[in-house]
Design a protein around this motif. Structure first.
Motif, short mmCIF file in Angstrom:
data_model
loop_
_atom_site.label_atom_id
_atom_site.label_comp_id
_atom_site.label_asym_id
_atom_site.label_seq_id
_atom_site.Cartn_x
_atom_site.Cartn_y
_atom_site.Cartn_z
N GLN A 49 0.84 -1.42 0.15
CA GLN A 49 -0.01 0.10 -0.08
C GLN A 49 0.93 1.33 -0.07
O GLN A 49 1.95 1.35 0.94
CB GLN A 49 -0.87 -0.04 1.24
N SER A 50 0.43 2.33 -0.83
CA SER A 50 1.42 3.27 -0.74
C SER A 50 0.36 4.70 -1.52
O SER A 50 -0.54 4.49 -2.23
CB SER A 50 2.46 3.29 -1.92
N ALA A 51 0.91 5.93 -0.71
CA ALA A 51 0.20 7.06 -1.05
C ALA A 51 1.14 8.04 -1.07
O ALA A 51 2.26 8.10 -0.44
CB ALA A 51 -1.02 7.42 -0.18
N LYS A 52 0.94 9.46 -1.74
CA LYS A 52 1.84 10.25 -1.78
C LYS A 52 1.77 11.36 -0.74
O LYS A 52 0.70 11.90 -0.16
CB LYS A 52 1.69 11.13 -3.10
N THR A 53 2.93 11.86 -0.17
CA THR A 53 2.94 12.96 0.75
C THR A 53 3.00 14.18 0.01
O THR A 53 2.98 14.32 -1.06
CB THR A 53 4.21 13.00 1.76
#
Length: 206
Positions: A49-53
């Motif tokens: 799982q990954s999302a952008k800061t």
């Protein structure tokens, strides 16, 4: 030494069998069993799982308006978390969820789980559990004769006929003796195991 009945495929007791106390009669360690379950479930997680800061989303280079005099709250970037299209505050990133256990801990956890089933009289040793054909009703008939619905079936080796015959039963799981684990033993309320599987387990863990 625990002594259990041995059943045939008709559900009739055809003898008894002594179980090795060093495996089926140990002092139950609930902490190790808990750790084994946590480890198995955690190790299944992909961790992708990954999302952008706010540092990674595109845009937002210029300050949207001057600091004072507009009547609006001060803003430094249109990619701050409170803006639509902004970054995520504590964005999830790829990580490793695995929990490690050493060999002695794993063995202790399995022995504790097996001992629990023996103490609860939820273990059914089968004289033989081989089938010539693949039919769900064969496995269901055996379980019905033992008055069981939810069960973990353990065979000495990987038996395709047993596996394929049981796979359509939602509350039944099959596993070879070299692949038993604490999670399955505890999840399925009854343990149906062949004599050969017991011998192999005792050979490995004794």
């Amino acid at each position: 030494m625990a002594n259990v009945k041995v059943y045939n495929k008709e559900g009739a007791a055809v003898g008894t069998m002594d179980l090795n106390d060093s495996i089926f009669g140990v002092e139950v360690n609930t902490h190790l069993m808990h750790l084994a379950v946590v480890s198995q479930l955690a190790n299944k997680r992909q961790g992708t799982q990954s999302a952008k800061t706010r540092a990674e989303v595109s845009g937002g280079g210029r300050k949207p308006w001057r600091q004072k005099g507009t009547g609006h709250a001060r803003q430094g970037s249109t990619r701050s978390p409170q803006w639509t299209g902004g970054g995520v505050v504590f964005a999830p990133k790829p990580r490793d969820y695995s929990v490690k256990m050493n060999k002695k801990e794993k063995a202790g956890a399995i022995k504790s789980a097996l001992t629990t089933r023996v103490a609860e009289e939820k273990i059914y040793v089968m004289e033989d559990l081989s089938f010539e054909t693949i039919k769900t009703k064969q496995v269901k008939a055996v379980l019905d004769k033992l008055s069981l619905t939810k069960a973990l079936i353990v065979t000495a080796d990987k038996d395709e006929n047993v596996i394929l015959s049981a796979r359509n039963l939602p509350e039944v799981r099959t596993v070879a003796s070299n692949a038993i684990n604490v999670y399955d033993i505890l999840k399925y309320s009854n343990l149906v195991i062949t004599k050969d599987a017991v011998a192999k387990i005792e050979e490995v863990y004794a």
